[in-house]
Each structure stands twice: as C-alpha cells, then as structure tokens.
Design an enzyme around this catalytic site. Structure first.
Site, PDB file in Angstrom:
ATOM      1  N   LYS A  78     -26.475 -28.690 -23.113  1.00  0.00           N
ATOM      2  CA  LYS A  78     -27.212 -29.340 -22.023  1.00  0.00           C
ATOM      3  C   LYS A  78     -26.399 -29.279 -20.727  1.00  0.00           C
ATOM      4  CE  LYS A  78     -25.420 -33.862 -23.476  1.00  0.00           C
ATOM      5  NZ  LYS A  78     -25.721 -35.085 -24.258  1.00  0.00           N
ATOM      6  N   TYR A  82      -9.470 -38.428   6.771  1.00  0.00           N
ATOM      7  CA  TYR A  82     -10.516 -39.383   7.154  1.00  0.00           C
ATOM      8  C   TYR A  82     -10.099 -40.814   6.831  1.00  0.00           C
ATOM      9  CZ  TYR A  82     -14.098 -35.721   7.674  1.00  0.00           C
ATOM     10  OH  TYR A  82     -14.838 -34.650   8.088  1.00  0.00           O
TER      11      TYR A  82
END
Ligand SMILES: *Cc1c(COP(=O)(O)O)cnc(C)c1O
Length: 363
Positions: free
Chosen positions: A39, A255
């Site tokens: 999956k 940042y």
C-alpha cells in the site's frame, strides 16, 4: 539510471536488501505464508519497482489499502493474488471483479452486499479484536455466527485481524488480541487465517496462523524496536551540499531565527527540505553524516534546504557538490524518525517525488 549531475537529493532503494528481508521473514515464518503489503506506493519506495521484484522472488500474495492501488498493482502483475484492506462498496463490485481483486469485508452490511452480487467470487473478512478501526465488531461476529445467512453464496477467502501493539512484545494487548482472535474464528466458517503484521511475525509462532501480512520489515524498518534491527537496510537518502559559509560574528540561522551562533562556526547548506519528505520537525533536532561524522541540523527545515553545523570538519569533506548522508548505513530510517518524533513508516511514506531515484539490484 545513473544520477544526473544536477540531482540534489539522491534516493537509493536497494532491492537486494528487500530480497534479504523477504527471505528472513519467510525463514522466521516457517510453514506460514508471507503476504507483502505494498500500500501507499510500497511505503513510498515505489510499488512499480518493488512488487514485480518480489513476484520474481516468488511472492504470489500482496495486499494494498485501496481499490485504486489494487488496480495499479493488477496492471503490473496479472497473476498474483491481491487483497484490498479498505472494504467493499456495492458500486465497486464490477471493478473488483474485472481486476480480480479480493475485497476484505469490514462490517456485516458489507458481508450482505457482497453475498448479493456475483461479479466478485471471493472475499476476505476482517474482524476487530481490539483496534476499533476496521473489521466486524464482536457483536457483529456473534450475529453472523448465529445466523450465517448473510454469508450464503459468499466464498470466504481468509479471515484477518490486526494487532495494535505488535511492536511492543511486552504489551498485554498482544495476548488479549490473540485470545480474542482464537475465540472469534471458532464461531466462523473455516478459512485461512492471518493476525501478524511485521511486528507480529516476531511475537512468536502462535501469532503466525496461515499467513502474515508484512510491510515495514520488508522495507527495512525495525519490527522489534526494543532490540537491534533484524532486517537489512533498504533506503539511502543523500543531500547535496550547495554552499559552505564560515561565520565569525554572532548571528541566527534560518526562518524564525530559531538557532543562534555565538562563536566561530562553519555552516553547510544542503539541498533537501520538507518538500522532499525531510520533515520540518527535524529542525534543530535532526542530524546527518558527513563521512562518519555526525553533525546536527541547525535552524528550521525549509521547503528545499537545511543548514547543518560542520564546524571542525575538514574542508575537502564538505565541498559544494558533495553529498551528506541523511539516511543510510550510519543513520537508519528509524534513527531519523526518532529525531523527528515520529515512526519510520511516516518518514518512508513522506518521501517526495523530487529526489533522483535509483534502484539497486534490478534484474
Ligand atoms: C498496513 C497493514 C499491515 C502491514 O503492517 P506492517 O506493520 O507494515 O507490517 C498489515 N495489516 C493491515 C491490516 C494493515 O493495514
């Protein structure tokens, strides 16, 4: 495909390591079968490469989560068995039938709807033994046991249940779910049985039943987190150094100005970021390797970049254009996951599409 000179993030999937893991799991399972879960694009590693490779090794049974994934896998492998965990809606019957996929029925209503159609010849049944997620509740199993009419015409392919704490062997929930599974299956028609995921394989033979459904361990994640990893490492992720700067006056990095440099330091900027699946939570917490030296990520993770503290590393080891090890022999997926405050599953399935991918060991 050799990496292009421009590639900034190199992701290498070692199919031979996947083969090793497949064999190790089979040995451990002895007579029980091994069904591989592919999956989420084989946990981010690429179903189109991984599933055909496993099929060549002899794997004939796969699981996916969704109907779409099942259709994609069927297009790759015309002959293998494909189970779909997510359940069965009546308007999907013709699609399941056309692609010869095996739906797993997750409640009594789905059982009834399955029995009422003819496009899909066989289905599996998932029963809930303590996850409260998918599968028939205890009450539904009792109703089905006392009145099997909803099953009429339905060919039961297999019965499965899923463990909540398989990676924590000492957790009492494991034995409780095993006992519950044994009780519930006695009430139901005979079918092949499956309880173990990767962790479950290592809980002991009483958890193995007819087949295990493993994803994580195939892809090299540690199914026994308290102990050394019995699986081979599959993934390498490298990031290119873009720039190196010496800092001698105090300043902040990145940042939000979350990291402060006070003394003379050397910073390297590496081309990987959260757009590549290098999770933002690794800011000021992650680490990577330059050669065999571990260095910290400083400042926040940007979309495309991280900054690492390479103070004291010889200049020739950090030339722009060279690569640092983000995931690899020194630093496993599980190690990185621990730094990020998550699990290896999330690291793998977050890997971005921007990296240059190379598959080793392809026939
Ligand atoms: C994802 C999944 C698995 C595989 O689990 P791993 O821990 O990756 O081995 C097995 N069974 C079910 C129902 C799943 O959803």
């Amino acid at each position: 495909m050799p990496p292009s000179d421009r590639a900034c993030t190199l992701l290498t999937v070692d199919l031979n390591a996947i083969a090793t893991n497949y064999r190790r799991l089979r040995e451990r399972l002895r007579s029980a079968d091994l069904h591989v879960v592919v999956k989420a694009d084989a946990y981010g590693l690429g179903m189109a490469q991984v599933a055909p490779f496993l099929a060549k090794l002899g794997c004939q049974h796969f699981f996916v989560a969704t109907l779409d994934e099942g259709m994609a896998l069927r297009a790759l492998l015309p002959d293998v068995e494909i189970g779909v965990f997510d359940g069965f809606l009546p308007d999907e019957a013709t699609t399941y039938g056309a692609h010869r996929l095996v739906p797993y029925l997750n409640d009594l209503h789905q059982v009834e709807q399955f029995a009422a159609q003819t496009a899909v010849p066989a289905a599996g049944l998932q029963i809930d033994t303590g996850m409260a997620r998918l599968g028939l509740t205890a009450d539904e199993v009792d109703r089905l046991a006392s009145d099997t009419r909803p099953l009429r015409g339905a060919k039961l392919h297999a019965i499965l249940s899923h463990l909540a704490c398989a990676d924590t062997p000492a957790h009492p929930k494991n034995a409780a779910q095993l006992a519950c599974f044994r009780t519930q299956i006695r009430k139901l028609p005979a079918a092949r049985l499956s309880l173990a995921n990767s962790g479950g394989v290592f809980l002991g033979p009483e958890y193995h039943f007819d087949f295990a459904r493993t994803g994580a361990a195939i892809y090299g994640l540690n199914p026994t987190p308290q102990d050394p990893n019995p699986m081979a490492q599959v993934l390498t992720l490298q990031g290119k150094i873009l720039q190196v700067r010496d800092v001698d006056s105090p300043q902040t990095v990145g940042y939000g100005a979350t990291y402060r440099i006070d003394g003379p330091s050397r910073i390297a900027t590496v081309a990987v970021g959260y757009a590549d699946g290098y999770l933002r939570t690794l800011g000021n917490r992650g680490s990577c390797f330059v050669g065999d030296r571990q260095v910290p990520v400083i400042g926040r993770v940007s979309m495309d970049l991280i900054t690492i503290d390479v103070t004291g590393i010889p200049s020739q080891q950090i030339l722009p254009g060279s690569f640092v090890e983000l995931i690899g022999p020194h630093h496993s997926v599980d190690d990185l996951a621990a730094e990020a405050g998550t699990i290896g599953y999330e690291i793998l399935t977050s890997l971005g599409q921007r990296s240059q991918r190379t598959y080793l060991g392809e026939a």
